[in-house]
Design a protein around this motif. Sequence first.
Motif, PDB file in Angstrom:
ATOM      1  N   SER A  66       0.813  -1.210   0.000  1.00 16.26           N
ATOM      2  CA  SER A  66       0.000   0.000   0.000  1.00 16.26           C
ATOM      3  C   SER A  66       0.852   1.269   0.000  1.00 16.26           C
ATOM      4  CB  SER A  66      -0.963   0.002   1.184  1.00 16.26           C
ATOM      5  OG  SER A  66      -0.257   0.090   2.387  1.00 16.26           O
ATOM      6  N   LEU A  67       2.114   1.164   0.381  1.00 13.04           N
ATOM      7  CA  LEU A  67       2.988   2.325   0.363  1.00 13.04           C
ATOM      8  C   LEU A  67       3.585   2.570  -1.022  1.00 13.04           C
ATOM      9  CD1 LEU A  67       4.924   1.739   3.712  1.00 13.04           C
ATOM     10  CD2 LEU A  67       2.983   3.258   3.300  1.00 13.04           C
ATOM     11  N   THR A  68       3.646   1.543  -1.853  1.00  6.24           N
ATOM     12  CA  THR A  68       4.275   1.681  -3.160  1.00  6.24           C
ATOM     13  C   THR A  68       3.272   1.658  -4.302  1.00  6.24           C
ATOM     14  OG1 THR A  68       4.653  -0.702  -3.265  1.00  6.24           O
ATOM     15  CG2 THR A  68       6.445   0.639  -2.404  1.00  6.24           C
ATOM     16  N   THR A  69       2.006   1.428  -4.000  1.00  9.17           N
ATOM     17  CA  THR A  69       0.966   1.344  -5.025  1.00  9.17           C
ATOM     18  C   THR A  69      -0.134   2.353  -4.709  1.00  9.17           C
ATOM     19  OG1 THR A  69       1.400  -1.015  -5.292  1.00  9.17           O
ATOM     20  CG2 THR A  69      -0.690  -0.211  -6.127  1.00  9.17           C
ATOM     21  N   PHE A  70      -0.587   3.057  -5.742  1.00  7.25           N
ATOM     22  CA  PHE A  70      -1.656   4.028  -5.525  1.00  7.25           C
ATOM     23  C   PHE A  70      -2.566   4.084  -6.734  1.00  7.25           C
ATOM     24  CE2 PHE A  70       2.230   6.094  -6.958  1.00  7.25           C
ATOM     25  CZ  PHE A  70       1.827   6.814  -8.072  1.00  7.25           C
ATOM     26  N   ASN A  71      -3.807   4.486  -6.505  1.00  5.23           N
ATOM     27  CA  ASN A  71      -4.785   4.649  -7.572  1.00  5.23           C
ATOM     28  C   ASN A  71      -4.778   6.092  -8.039  1.00  5.23           C
ATOM     29  OD1 ASN A  71      -5.911   1.976  -7.540  1.00  5.23           O
ATOM     30  ND2 ASN A  71      -6.905   2.515  -5.632  1.00  5.23           N
ATOM     31  N   ILE A  72      -4.792   6.277  -9.335  1.00  5.82           N
ATOM     32  CA  ILE A  72      -4.845   7.618  -9.916  1.00  5.82           C
ATOM     33  C   ILE A  72      -6.276   8.142  -9.796  1.00  5.82           C
ATOM     34  CG2 ILE A  72      -4.671   8.908 -12.085  1.00  5.82           C
ATOM     35  CD1 ILE A  72      -1.961   8.177 -10.760  1.00  5.82           C
ATOM     36  N   PRO A  88      11.071   6.050 -10.561  1.00  4.75           N
ATOM     37  CA  PRO A  88      10.439   5.381 -11.714  1.00  4.75           C
ATOM     38  C   PRO A  88       9.055   4.848 -11.335  1.00  4.75           C
ATOM     39  CG  PRO A  88      12.716   4.658 -11.452  1.00  4.75           C
ATOM     40  CD  PRO A  88      12.379   5.464 -10.236  1.00  4.75           C
ATOM     41  N   VAL A  89       8.131   4.883 -12.292  1.00  2.00           N
ATOM     42  CA  VAL A  89       6.748   4.485 -12.026  1.00  2.00           C
ATOM     43  C   VAL A  89       6.301   3.430 -13.037  1.00  2.00           C
ATOM     44  CG1 VAL A  89       4.356   5.288 -11.779  1.00  2.00           C
ATOM     45  CG2 VAL A  89       6.248   6.840 -11.235  1.00  2.00           C
ATOM     46  N   VAL A  90       5.679   2.380 -12.523  1.00  2.00           N
ATOM     47  CA  VAL A  90       5.006   1.390 -13.360  1.00  2.00           C
ATOM     48  C   VAL A  90       3.542   1.791 -13.365  1.00  2.00           C
ATOM     49  CG1 VAL A  90       4.326  -1.031 -13.515  1.00  2.00           C
ATOM     50  CG2 VAL A  90       6.638  -0.442 -12.785  1.00  2.00           C
ATOM     51  N   VAL A  91       2.971   1.972 -14.549  1.00  2.00           N
ATOM     52  CA  VAL A  91       1.575   2.387 -14.665  1.00  2.00           C
ATOM     53  C   VAL A  91       0.760   1.210 -15.181  1.00  2.00           C
ATOM     54  CG1 VAL A  91      -0.042   4.067 -15.626  1.00  2.00           C
ATOM     55  CG2 VAL A  91       2.340   4.737 -15.200  1.00  2.00           C
ATOM     56  N   ASP A  92      -0.176   0.743 -14.365  1.00  2.00           N
ATOM     57  CA  ASP A  92      -1.031  -0.393 -14.709  1.00  2.00           C
ATOM     58  C   ASP A  92      -2.387   0.121 -15.181  1.00  2.00           C
ATOM     59  OD1 ASP A  92      -2.373  -2.838 -14.857  1.00  2.00           O
ATOM     60  OD2 ASP A  92      -2.629  -3.018 -12.694  1.00  2.00           O
ATOM     61  N   PHE A  93      -2.612   0.082 -16.508  1.00  2.00           N
ATOM     62  CA  PHE A  93      -3.914   0.434 -17.065  1.00  2.00           C
ATOM     63  C   PHE A  93      -4.760  -0.831 -17.025  1.00  2.00           C
ATOM     64  CE2 PHE A  93      -1.367   3.852 -18.850  1.00  2.00           C
ATOM     65  CZ  PHE A  93      -2.231   4.934 -18.803  1.00  2.00           C
ATOM     66  N   HIS A  94      -5.880  -0.778 -16.314  1.00  2.00           N
ATOM     67  CA  HIS A  94      -6.702  -1.964 -16.106  1.00  2.00           C
ATOM     68  C   HIS A  94      -8.173  -1.580 -16.128  1.00  2.00           C
ATOM     69  CE1 HIS A  94      -6.580  -0.033 -12.200  1.00  2.00           C
ATOM     70  NE2 HIS A  94      -7.713  -0.633 -11.949  1.00  2.00           N
ATOM     71  N   ALA A  95      -9.043  -2.593 -15.995  1.00  2.00           N
ATOM     72  CA  ALA A  95     -10.486  -2.374 -15.896  1.00  2.00           C
ATOM     73  C   ALA A  95     -11.070  -3.386 -14.921  1.00  2.00           C
ATOM     74  CB  ALA A  95     -11.142  -2.525 -17.264  1.00  2.00           C
ATOM     75  N   ILE A 126      -9.239   2.293 -16.756  1.00  2.00           N
ATOM     76  CA  ILE A 126      -9.503   2.922 -18.059  1.00  2.00           C
ATOM     77  C   ILE A 126     -10.948   3.383 -18.207  1.00  2.00           C
ATOM     78  CG2 ILE A 126      -7.638   1.700 -19.227  1.00  2.00           C
ATOM     79  CD1 ILE A 126      -9.948   0.001 -20.564  1.00  2.00           C
ATOM     80  N   ASP A 127     -11.866   2.787 -17.459  1.00  2.00           N
ATOM     81  CA  ASP A 127     -13.262   3.232 -17.526  1.00  2.00           C
ATOM     82  C   ASP A 127     -13.453   4.568 -16.817  1.00  2.00           C
ATOM     83  OD1 ASP A 127     -14.102   1.006 -18.989  1.00  2.00           O
ATOM     84  OD2 ASP A 127     -14.388  -0.185 -17.174  1.00  2.00           O
ATOM     85  N   ASP A 128     -12.669   4.816 -15.786  1.00  2.00           N
ATOM     86  CA  ASP A 128     -12.735   6.084 -15.059  1.00  2.00           C
ATOM     87  C   ASP A 128     -11.875   7.169 -15.698  1.00  2.00           C
ATOM     88  OD1 ASP A 128     -14.406   4.883 -13.215  1.00  2.00           O
ATOM     89  OD2 ASP A 128     -12.789   4.457 -11.792  1.00  2.00           O
ATOM     90  N   HIS A 129     -10.815   6.765 -16.381  1.00  2.00           N
ATOM     91  CA  HIS A 129      -9.837   7.715 -16.931  1.00  2.00           C
ATOM     92  C   HIS A 129      -9.559   7.417 -18.400  1.00  2.00           C
ATOM     93  CE1 HIS A 129      -9.365   8.908 -12.809  1.00  2.00           C
ATOM     94  NE2 HIS A 129      -9.048   7.676 -12.475  1.00  2.00           N
ATOM     95  N   THR A 130     -10.618   7.477 -19.190  1.00  2.00           N
ATOM     96  CA  THR A 130     -10.521   7.196 -20.627  1.00  2.00           C
ATOM     97  C   THR A 130      -9.538   8.141 -21.307  1.00  2.00           C
ATOM     98  OG1 THR A 130     -12.842   6.551 -20.524  1.00  2.00           O
ATOM     99  CG2 THR A 130     -11.899   6.847 -22.709  1.00  2.00           C
TER     100      THR A 130
END
Length: 174
Positions: A66-72, A88-95, A126-130
Amino acid sequence: METILANMMAQRLLLRRFLASVISRKPSQGRWPHLTSRALQTPQCSPGGLTVTLSPARTMYTTRISLTTFNIQDGPDFQDRVVNSETPVVVDFHAQWCGPCKILGPRLEKMVAKQHGKVVMAKVDIDDHTDLAIEYEVSAVPTVLAMKNGDVVDKFVGIKDEDQLEAFLKKLIG
């Protein structure tokens, strides 16, 4: 039986996201200003669905994940926490509806946590941040970007095993 399991998994994911967003917020930025330190909303899963009840405040322990992962939350949040990040950031685009995303997400979170803060992970629904999905040319989910100093330096689409994820992260960090 599969439907019940899928519903339970979806409820667990929703609960995790809710708790992650509540824990990661500073009190002044809270979405629920009426909550005080004396009361805490505690989501509970039940066969009929997700319910929220008030309970006395208690100490919450968080893991490294929870310290290294966050929701946009929105575009400016993405700009601040991803594009302007010195880490550096890993960006996980998911649904929510994506089966492979539900497999990859926790696996990727675990691998990012093992890097001990050398990399962080941003989750973008991706549904929230198209708009962000379009801007970063996401045509299928899961899509994972590796970003360094605001630039996309690597990318993959689909599920990867832990060895592949480790190599992906080492390349980003190194």
